[in-house]
Design a protein around this motif. Sequence first.
Motif, PDB file in Angstrom:
ATOM      1  N   ARG A 133       3.942 -29.302 -17.378  1.00  8.97           N
ATOM      2  CA  ARG A 133       5.184 -29.813 -17.979  1.00  8.97           C
ATOM      3  C   ARG A 133       4.871 -30.755 -19.129  1.00  8.97           C
ATOM      4  NH1 ARG A 133       6.916 -30.369 -12.635  1.00  8.97           N
ATOM      5  NH2 ARG A 133       6.452 -32.598 -12.711  1.00  8.97           N
ATOM      6  N   GLU A 134       3.862 -31.624 -18.938  1.00 12.85           N
ATOM      7  CA  GLU A 134       3.489 -32.550 -20.009  1.00 12.85           C
ATOM      8  C   GLU A 134       2.969 -31.797 -21.229  1.00 12.85           C
ATOM      9  OE1 GLU A 134       0.668 -35.240 -18.283  1.00 12.85           O
ATOM     10  OE2 GLU A 134       2.185 -36.298 -17.106  1.00 12.85           O
ATOM     11  N   ARG A 135       2.196 -30.760 -21.016  1.00  9.75           N
ATOM     12  CA  ARG A 135       1.659 -29.960 -22.125  1.00  9.75           C
ATOM     13  C   ARG A 135       2.784 -29.255 -22.885  1.00  9.75           C
ATOM     14  NH1 ARG A 135      -3.331 -27.142 -18.932  1.00  9.75           N
ATOM     15  NH2 ARG A 135      -4.657 -28.994 -18.835  1.00  9.75           N
ATOM     16  N   SER A 140       2.062 -30.807 -30.075  1.00 11.26           N
ATOM     17  CA  SER A 140       0.728 -30.537 -30.613  1.00 11.26           C
ATOM     18  C   SER A 140      -0.033 -29.529 -29.738  1.00 11.26           C
ATOM     19  CB  SER A 140      -0.071 -31.828 -30.739  1.00 11.26           C
ATOM     20  OG  SER A 140      -0.294 -32.383 -29.461  1.00 11.26           O
ATOM     21  N   TYR A 141       0.500 -29.223 -28.582  1.00  6.03           N
ATOM     22  CA  TYR A 141      -0.145 -28.256 -27.691  1.00  6.03           C
ATOM     23  C   TYR A 141      -0.058 -26.841 -28.261  1.00  6.03           C
ATOM     24  CZ  TYR A 141      -1.123 -25.470 -23.545  1.00  6.03           C
ATOM     25  OH  TYR A 141      -1.650 -24.546 -22.670  1.00  6.03           O
ATOM     26  N   PHE A 142       1.078 -26.498 -28.902  1.00  2.16           N
ATOM     27  CA  PHE A 142       1.261 -25.169 -29.466  1.00  2.16           C
ATOM     28  C   PHE A 142       0.523 -25.057 -30.816  1.00  2.16           C
ATOM     29  CE2 PHE A 142       5.054 -25.821 -26.829  1.00  2.16           C
ATOM     30  CZ  PHE A 142       4.932 -24.730 -25.995  1.00  2.16           C
ATOM     31  N   PRO A 143       0.052 -23.886 -31.178  1.00  3.78           N
ATOM     32  CA  PRO A 143      -0.629 -23.738 -32.473  1.00  3.78           C
ATOM     33  C   PRO A 143       0.388 -23.844 -33.613  1.00  3.78           C
ATOM     34  CG  PRO A 143      -0.464 -21.618 -31.374  1.00  3.78           C
ATOM     35  CD  PRO A 143       0.046 -22.643 -30.418  1.00  3.78           C
ATOM     36  N   SER A 144      -0.068 -24.333 -34.726  1.00  6.40           N
ATOM     37  CA  SER A 144       0.804 -24.479 -35.880  1.00  6.40           C
ATOM     38  C   SER A 144       0.778 -23.207 -36.738  1.00  6.40           C
ATOM     39  CB  SER A 144       0.409 -25.686 -36.704  1.00  6.40           C
ATOM     40  OG  SER A 144      -0.917 -25.526 -37.187  1.00  6.40           O
ATOM     41  N   THR A 145       1.781 -23.016 -37.552  1.00  4.15           N
ATOM     42  CA  THR A 145       1.832 -21.833 -38.439  1.00  4.15           C
ATOM     43  C   THR A 145       0.824 -22.005 -39.558  1.00  4.15           C
ATOM     44  OG1 THR A 145       3.583 -22.844 -39.697  1.00  4.15           O
ATOM     45  CG2 THR A 145       4.227 -21.370 -37.916  1.00  4.15           C
ATOM     46  N   PRO A 146       0.276 -20.922 -40.035  1.00  7.03           N
ATOM     47  CA  PRO A 146      -0.705 -21.046 -41.127  1.00  7.03           C
ATOM     48  C   PRO A 146      -0.037 -21.577 -42.410  1.00  7.03           C
ATOM     49  CG  PRO A 146      -0.437 -18.749 -40.458  1.00  7.03           C
ATOM     50  CD  PRO A 146       0.423 -19.580 -39.585  1.00  7.03           C
ATOM     51  N   LYS A 147      -0.752 -22.392 -43.156  1.00  3.50           N
ATOM     52  CA  LYS A 147      -0.220 -23.033 -44.380  1.00  3.50           C
ATOM     53  C   LYS A 147      -0.582 -22.198 -45.613  1.00  3.50           C
ATOM     54  CE  LYS A 147       1.017 -26.842 -42.224  1.00  3.50           C
ATOM     55  NZ  LYS A 147       2.279 -27.324 -42.007  1.00  3.50           N
TER      56      LYS A 147
END
Length: 150
Positions: A133-135, A140-147
């Motif tokens: 649940r904390e994750r 910041s746990y999920f990956p970010s979209t490419p820039k």
Amino acid sequence: MQDFFYVCPIHLKDRGFCSPIIDEAEVAEMKRKEEMEREIEKVKKEYEEKMKRKKQKKKDNDKSEDKDKKSDSAGDSNDKKDEKEKDEKIKSIQAGETTPKTDDEPRIFALHKHFYQMRIDRIRNMEMAKRNRERLNNPSYFPSTPKSDV
């Protein structure tokens, strides 16, 4: 890992659920107390028997009027002596008794392996669910979209 929880007396008597942890010193103490109680009861019974015999003697003496005056004064002094003896015996027996009376049943039990393992598994599952649940709440746990377009 040491753990405790409240259980009803019926579950404590179930042989498949838990087994008592018996302290040998406690068992010896309980036996000693039982012996003391038996001794006290014995002294009380002896005293009551003496009193019954004296009452019977007193009734016999009351029948004869001449001995009536002598028996009252002697009987009173004997009654006081017997009461003092009884009190002294009880006090000497109870001198060793300083702890309050406890239950005969053991207070500490060992949970059987199967039930203990179920409790450990449940605790671990709760901890894992809490971490998950904390994750999920942390962005910041999920990956970010490419820039960039690479």
